[in-house]
Scaffold this active site. Structure first.
Site, PDB file in Angstrom:
ATOM      1  N   GLU A 265      -0.567 -22.613 -42.816  1.00  0.00           N
ATOM      2  CA  GLU A 265      -0.604 -23.030 -44.349  1.00  0.00           C
ATOM      3  C   GLU A 265      -1.373 -21.669 -45.113  1.00  0.00           C
ATOM      4  OE1 GLU A 265       0.969 -25.361 -45.332  1.00  0.00           O
ATOM      5  OE2 GLU A 265       0.986 -26.795 -43.528  1.00  0.00           O
ATOM      6  N   CYS A 299      -4.397 -23.636 -52.666  1.00  0.00           N
ATOM      7  CA  CYS A 299      -3.272 -23.016 -52.426  1.00  0.00           C
ATOM      8  C   CYS A 299      -2.050 -23.521 -53.483  1.00  0.00           C
ATOM      9  CB  CYS A 299      -2.823 -23.095 -50.989  1.00  0.00           C
ATOM     10  SG  CYS A 299      -2.743 -24.725 -50.616  1.00  0.00           S
TER      11      CYS A 299
END
Length: 513
Positions: A265, A299
């Site tokens: 990720e 993110c």
């Protein structure tokens, strides 16, 4: 103002050890100490002795032994342990959320929200524990039954990032736990205290249920030693890593060389498209929260706003007015919208990005400053920034973990906006605001957004745990949390049973002996 009684409630001491097997803490003091200060006020919170390579070896061995037991526990029984962990997190939601906020710097509401995510994924995992399903297929051979099923992998490692110091662990560890895996958690060295607090919270659940050492482990250590050992360790079948693209690329290469599995990720360069048919009143909160929430350190933070030329000036004026009302300060004060960046290194990256965009021709409309004076003594507070830019700028193509929003104009139809949107190397989260059904469907189509997450009339920031979380391209391609992401934590097996009295071969092959 932070009350140190929070630390006492969570079992965090002035000096803490960095290795835990779920029930027992290590006692290594030879590897140096992490002295953790809050970006909110610069004050020292507590310290952590880093784990040694010997600590790591002990944890891996304990986890291997624990796995032999844990995989034999029926999945619904494993789910029951997870349910109790969720209940225990409910008991400690308030102090743990406060510590998340103070140690990391995100707003108090976001701190509590992160703990709520942990609780939610526990609830989700409990249900998942009764749905680790396979499929039955018809065999081409008579009197044969064929099906697939999923088995636990073994010890899996969760490497979490500073921006979500506890939720990322829960996304991985709770799903892995019901899948029959044991978990080793390596938290970010910038925010280890929340991880220590979580280990303390869940320990009573493990003791009450006679869960052995090694099912939920913690190792706080250097990336250059402990981190590299994890990546190269053939005893670890899966590593789930949340971090930068640079770190993820290195991890992926190392793990792939040993043919291990990984969930990556990594970076996001998320955009919202505003078409002429957008409801701007609805879009504004999504844009502002997406850009300034967690001080731009998600993110999924909104970094690019792609606006049709016909509404560009109106949108720009609306955003600038909204930014003037953003309250920046102590994240523990619920009146504030935005807290600090994680440290002064992040502040420097913010300043460097602004200088780069100026050099490339960008026009800074708002912000671009480091805040000083009363309440900003830590040096980690910055003004959220709005910049007119082009998508082709080198700095716009990068992910800067800071509250910088780039305004990008497009003309023509939505296909032009989608082309600009997709013209970055990252592919995590994306959104479009439009009341035009054709535009919405085009954005969600196979020739639309190339991201792992694509939203219509909601922002890029904030994903529900029920969906699989992750992205494409340099975001890594991994998936965590909901949907069928559980399959990543298990090994797949195809089984065929011959219940007849003859042995026909596949594809009609004859082999007479």
């Amino acid at each position: 103002m932070f009350n140190k009684k929070v630390l006492e409630t969570l079992g965090v001491k002035d000096e803490n050890f960095g290795a835990c097997t779920g029930l027992e803490w290590g006692n290594t003091t030879s590897e140096g100490m992490l002295k953790i200060s809050s970006p909110a006020d610069g004050k020292h919170i507590a310290s952590v002795y880093q784990a040694s390579e010997e600590d790591y070896e002990n944890i891996v061995k304990k986890s291997q032994e624990a796995f032999k037991y844990w995989r034999t526990v029926p999945a619904p029984k494993r789910g029951e342990i997870v349910r109790q962990i969720g209940d225990k997190l409910r008991e400690y939601k308030e102090p743990l959320g406060i510590l998340v906020s103070y140690e990391m710097g995100k707003s108090l509401q976001e701190g509590w929200g992160e703990v709520q995510e942990m609780i939610d994924i526990c609830d989700f995992a409990v249900g998942q524990s009764r749905q680790l399903y396979g499929f039955t297929m018809h065999s081409e051979r008579p009197n044969h039954r064929m099906y697939d099923q999923y088995h636990p992998l073994g010890p899996v490692v969760t490497i979490s990032a500073f921006n979500f110091p506890v939720a990322v662990w829960a996304w991985n560890a709770m799903i892995a736990a019901v899948a029959g895996d044991v978990n080793i958690w390596k938290p970010a060295s910038k925010v280890p205290l929340t991880a220590i607090a979580v280990q303390n919270i869940i320990s009573s659940v493990l003791k009450d249920n006679d869960v052995p050492e090694g099912v939920f482990n913690l190792v706080v250590g250097r990336g250059s030693t402990i981190g590299e050992k994890i990546l190269n360790d053939k005893r670890i079948p899966l590593v789930s890593l949340t971090g930068s693209t640079r770190v993820g690329r290195h991890a992926g290469e190392v793990i792939a060389r040993r043919l291990g599995k990984y969930i990556l990720e990594l970076g996001g360069n998320n955009a919202i498209i505003l078409t002429p048919d957008a409801d701007l009143k609805m879009a504004l909160p999504a844009i502002v929260f997406g850009a300034v929430g967690t001080a731009g350190q998600r993110c999924t933070s909104t970094r690019r706003l792609i606006i049709h030329e016909s509404i560009y000036d109106r949108v720009k004026e609306t955003i600038l007015n909204a930014y003037k009302g953003i309250r920046i300060g102590d994240p523990l004060d619920e009146k504030n919208h935005m807290g600090p960046l994680i440290d002064t290194g992040a502040v420097q990256q913010y300043l460097d990005a602004i200088e780069k965009v100026k050099a490339e021709g960008g026009n800074v409309l708002y912000g671009g400053e480091v805040l000083s004076g009363a309440g900003y003594e830590s040096g980690c507070y910055v003004k959220p920034t709005v910049v007119e830019a082009e998508n082709s700028y080198e700095i716009v193509q990068e992910e800067t973990f800071a509250p910088i929003l780039y305004l990008i104009k497009y003309s023509g139809d939505v296909e032009n906006a989608i082309a600009i949107h997709n013209d970055v190397v990252q592919g995590l989260s994306s959104a479009i605001f439009t009341n035009n059904l054709q535009e919405a469907e085009a954005f969600l189509s196979h020739h639309g957004s190339d991201c792992g997450i694509a939203n219509v009339n909601i922002g890029t920031s904030g994903a529900e745990i029920g969906g699989a979380f992750g992205g494409e391209k340099e975001t890594g391609g991994g998936r965590e949390s909901g949907s069928d992401a559980w399959k990543a934590y298990m090994r797949r097996q195809t089984n065929t049973i011959n219940y007849g009295k003859e042995l026909p071969l596949a594809q009609g092959i004859k082999f007479d002996i």
